[in-house]
Structures are given as C-alpha cells and as structure tokens.
Design an enzyme around this catalytic site. Structure first.
Site, PDB file in Angstrom:
ATOM      1  N   ASN A 236       0.639  -1.216   0.029  1.00  0.00           N
ATOM      2  CA  ASN A 236       0.101   0.170  -0.093  1.00  0.00           C
ATOM      3  C   ASN A 236       0.935   0.962   0.128  1.00  0.00           C
ATOM      4  O   ASN A 236       1.914   1.397   0.468  1.00  0.00           O
ATOM      5  CB  ASN A 236      -0.796   0.028   1.371  1.00  0.00           C
ATOM      6  CG  ASN A 236      -1.831  -1.033   1.353  1.00  0.00           C
ATOM      7  OD1 ASN A 236      -2.413  -1.586   0.425  1.00  0.00           O
ATOM      8  ND2 ASN A 236      -2.115  -1.390   2.592  1.00  0.00           N
TER       9      ASN A 236
ATOM     10  N   ASP B 260       1.054   4.635   1.913  1.00  0.00           N
ATOM     11  CA  ASP B 260       0.517   5.204   3.119  1.00  0.00           C
ATOM     12  C   ASP B 260       0.466   6.510   2.896  1.00  0.00           C
ATOM     13  O   ASP B 260       1.399   7.155   3.044  1.00  0.00           O
ATOM     14  CB  ASP B 260       1.376   4.482   4.209  1.00  0.00           C
ATOM     15  CG  ASP B 260       1.242   3.364   4.477  1.00  0.00           C
ATOM     16  OD1 ASP B 260       0.347   2.538   4.049  1.00  0.00           O
ATOM     17  OD2 ASP B 260       1.862   2.631   5.559  1.00  0.00           O
TER      18      ASP B 260
ATOM     19  N   GLY C 276       4.216  -5.834   2.620  1.00  0.00           N
ATOM     20  CA  GLY C 276       5.447  -4.990   2.022  1.00  0.00           C
ATOM     21  C   GLY C 276       6.485  -4.526   3.212  1.00  0.00           C
ATOM     22  O   GLY C 276       7.532  -4.671   3.260  1.00  0.00           O
TER      23      GLY C 276
ATOM     24  N   GLY D  74       1.753  -4.846  22.452  1.00  0.00           N
ATOM     25  CA  GLY D  74       2.128  -3.362  22.558  1.00  0.00           C
ATOM     26  C   GLY D  74       3.130  -2.946  23.661  1.00  0.00           C
ATOM     27  O   GLY D  74       4.124  -3.712  23.895  1.00  0.00           O
ATOM     28  N   GLY D  75       2.817  -2.137  24.363  1.00  0.00           N
ATOM     29  CA  GLY D  75       3.718  -1.493  25.468  1.00  0.00           C
ATOM     30  C   GLY D  75       4.068  -2.835  26.640  1.00  0.00           C
ATOM     31  O   GLY D  75       4.774  -2.518  27.442  1.00  0.00           O
TER      32      GLY D  75
ATOM     33  N   GLY E   5       4.682  -5.890  25.962  1.00  0.00           N
ATOM     34  CA  GLY E   5       5.613  -6.970  25.467  1.00  0.00           C
ATOM     35  C   GLY E   5       4.988  -7.994  24.575  1.00  0.00           C
ATOM     36  O   GLY E   5       3.982  -7.684  23.972  1.00  0.00           O
TER      37      GLY E   5
ATOM     38  N   ASP F 156       4.392  -5.256  11.785  1.00  0.00           N
ATOM     39  CA  ASP F 156       4.834  -5.843  10.913  1.00  0.00           C
ATOM     40  C   ASP F 156       6.389  -6.115  10.796  1.00  0.00           C
ATOM     41  O   ASP F 156       6.873  -6.925  10.344  1.00  0.00           O
ATOM     42  CB  ASP F 156       4.518  -4.816   9.509  1.00  0.00           C
ATOM     43  CG  ASP F 156       3.073  -4.768   9.472  1.00  0.00           C
ATOM     44  OD1 ASP F 156       2.384  -5.673   9.850  1.00  0.00           O
ATOM     45  OD2 ASP F 156       2.894  -3.635   8.902  1.00  0.00           O
TER      46      ASP F 156
ATOM     47  N   ASN G  99      10.405  -8.630  18.464  1.00  0.00           N
ATOM     48  CA  ASN G  99      10.354  -7.608  19.525  1.00  0.00           C
ATOM     49  C   ASN G  99      11.118  -6.392  19.570  1.00  0.00           C
ATOM     50  O   ASN G  99      10.586  -5.227  19.438  1.00  0.00           O
ATOM     51  CB  ASN G  99      10.336  -8.393  21.149  1.00  0.00           C
ATOM     52  CG  ASN G  99       9.895  -7.592  22.384  1.00  0.00           C
ATOM     53  OD1 ASN G  99       8.867  -6.791  22.041  1.00  0.00           O
ATOM     54  ND2 ASN G  99      10.267  -7.621  23.306  1.00  0.00           N
TER      55      ASN G  99
HETATM   56  O1  RIB Z   1       0.429  -2.550   9.696  1.00  0.00           O
HETATM   57  C1  RIB Z   1       0.834  -1.296   9.179  1.00  0.00           C
HETATM   58  C2  RIB Z   1       0.158  -1.207   7.604  1.00  0.00           C
HETATM   59  O2  RIB Z   1      -1.335  -1.501   7.804  1.00  0.00           O
HETATM   60  C3  RIB Z   1       0.429   0.298   6.994  1.00  0.00           C
HETATM   61  O3  RIB Z   1       1.316   0.423   6.213  1.00  0.00           O
HETATM   62  C4  RIB Z   1      -0.974   0.219   5.952  1.00  0.00           C
HETATM   63  O4  RIB Z   1      -0.648   0.175   4.558  1.00  0.00           O
HETATM   64  C5  RIB Z   1      -1.756  -0.945   6.554  1.00  0.00           C
HETATM   65  O5  RIB Z   1      -1.650  -1.991   5.543  1.00  0.00           O
END
Ligand code: RIB
Length: 302
Positions: free
Chosen positions: A11, A13, A42, A219-220, A222, A250, A274
């Site tokens: 995507n 962004d 990606g 998240g915060g 762990g 990601d 992590n």
């Molecule tokens: O996880 C973050 C991603 O979620 C962003 O980059 C956005 O494109 C969505 O796919």
C-alpha cells in the site's frame, strides 16, 4: 539458500499527524503530511530483507496498480534488498492505499482501500519456489481464499508457514491446521480465538483450534509466546521513545521470520521480532529505513 516468501499487501500510506484522533463526524486540521510505502506484506518483507543475512533471500509476492505508487512500492522493496520479481503490476487497478492518522502519543487509525491487492485468487503463490527450510509469511490484507491456497501450497512443498491473521477474518480458522506460527495482537487474539485474557487456562483452551506456536504481541506490555509444546513465556517490552507505532507489528513479523529461518527457537525468534518492532516505532512511517542486525542485537543485549 533459504527463502522467506512474503505473500501479501503493498500500500501507499498517506499519513497525517494530528494532535488528537478525530471523533466521528468531526473535521480537524492535521500537521505534517507524508506519503510512504506500506502495506502489511510490504512492511514485513522490508523488515525481513533489512535483517536477513546473505544466505536468506526475501521474496515479495504482491500486486500493485498501473500507477506511480506501484513503481515506488516495488523500488523501495528492491532497495531494501528484497527479490521483487514476483510483484505483479495489474492494469486497470490503482495500488493499495492506506489513509492513516497518527496522534501525539503515537496512536493511529488506518483505513485501507485494497486496490490491486484484492485481485488475488486461489492461484496465488502456486508455482513460486518453496522447499523444506523455506518459510511462507502471510497476512489477511489480500483475499482469504488466496491465503488459504498459498498456505496449503507452502505446506505441500514442505515449507513452514507464519500467519499474521491481521486484519482478522473469522473464516481463516480452517487454515490454522496448516500454520506453524500464528501471530496476533491482543485484539485479534480475542476476535479470532476468543482469548479475553492470556491466562494459561484460556490459552490452553484454544488448543483445539490451533496447536502450533502462538505469538501474541501486546504493544507496551511485550509479547506472550505459547509454544506448541505448551510452555508459555512472557517477553518484556523494550523501553524506547516510540513516536509512531504504525508498522511496528509488521517489523515484528519480519524479524521473527528471519530468526526462525536461522533455526532459532520460537522464543528467541519472538525476542528478535520484539526488538525489530520496538526500533520501528522510534521512526516515523511503517518501515525503519536503517533497520539492521547490529541494531537489533544491541537492543536485545541492552
Ligand atoms: O500495519 C501497518 C500497515 O497497515 C500500513 O502500512 C498500512 O498500509 C496498512 O496496511
């Protein structure tokens, strides 16, 4: 040569920084605006390519539209060191787009228009080289029917499968028998597995649905790893100055995948993920441009 094949979304962004996230019906003025490369697939391929040693090739299997964004999405991953030969350009479709707002605390909202990402069918990934020792990484920003066959194909080739079931699609449940590592955040764990809390009793109760290694990012707080052997391990968070958590999950997946490809155990791999996620949260945008194994090891050893 080991392959990490990432099948998923690409995507563009469109990100606006805001003082506070808007309420429904509210119009607000933002501050900075930027366009950066994203998409869960990606981003995961980018982190993995940045962290992979020379003996591991990261292959992105994705689709972009016939627009400038498509060219940029492809180039950015190539520059990170990924094999982009399996990124297809789909005429008549725009590239995937994500509209993102990020507030001063780093909290975000994301709305995705899938564009070319939604054109995959059940032939996706079939024919892409995969063999024992290789890893398929998938998420759910592309049609679930395509993920289903990609996962089955990977398993038929003897490859391991990591599924980051985000965003959640409940129909993915029947794929889980073919998944080695399932990565969810806390909200997704509740939505997909009914895990309202992460007590051992609740986690063990999900074993009839998923028997592999379950990794829950918190998240915060762990990460919780529930290994397929029944051992539950809590990994503490890294204390970093987070400014933008978009893409941190990601990067976690990409870092974990590289460590697994190097034959780390699931807890060690989650520690790598992590650290990759924490480092990515310290920069603006979904990808850390300078993510490196050295940085990762420094943070883990701190
Ligand atoms: O996880 C973050 C991603 O979620 C962003 O980059 C956005 O494109 C969505 O796919």
């Amino acid at each position: 040569m080991t392959r990490i094949v990432v099948f998923g979304s690409l995507n563009a962004d469109f990100v606006i920084d805001v003082a506070a996230l808007p309420q429904p019906g509210e119009t607000i003025l933002g501050t900075n605006f930027r366009t950066v490369s994203g998409g869960k697939g990606g981003n995961q391929a980018h982190a993995a390519a940045k962290l992979a040693p020379p003996q591991i090739t990261v292959v992105m299997v994705g689709r972009v539209g016939d627009d400038d964004a498509g060219n940029i999405l492809r180039e950015d991953l190539a520059n990170a060191g990924a094999d982009v030969s399996q990124i297809q350009r789909i005429n008549g479709y725009p590239s995937g787009t994500a509209l993102i707002t990020v507030d001063q605390l780093g909290t975000n909202t994301i709305v995705v228009s899938p564009g070319a990402n939604k054109t995959w069918d059940e032939t996706a990934v079939v024919g892409v080289p995969l063999e024992p020792g290789d890893i398929l990484v998938a998420q759910l920003e592309v049609p679930t029917i395509a993920v289903r066959t990609a996962v089955q194909y990977a398993r038929s080739q003897g490859a391991r499968v990591i599924l980051n079931a985000a965003p959640v699609d409940p129909t993915v449940i029947d794929i889980l028998a073919h998944v080695d590592v399932l990565i969810l955040n806390e909200i997704e764990a509740e939505q997909l597995l009914g895990l309202s809390d992460l007590s051992p009793e609740h986690i063990n109760a999900t074993r009839s649905v998923f028997a592999g290694d379950l990794v829950i990012t918190r998240g915060g707080d762990g990460v919780t790893v529930a290994s397929h052997t029944g051992v539950i391990t809590n990994i503490p968070p890294h204390r970093v100055s987070a400014i933008d958590t978009v893409g941190a999950g990601d990067a976690f997946v990409g870092g974990l995948a590289v460590a697994l490809a190097l034959e780390s155990d699931i807890c060690t791999a989650a520690r790598h993920g992590n650290a990759a996620g924490a480092l990515t949260a310290t920069v603006s945008g979904a990808r850390h441009p300078d993510l490196s194994p050295q940085q990762l090891h420094t943070l883990i050893g701190r």
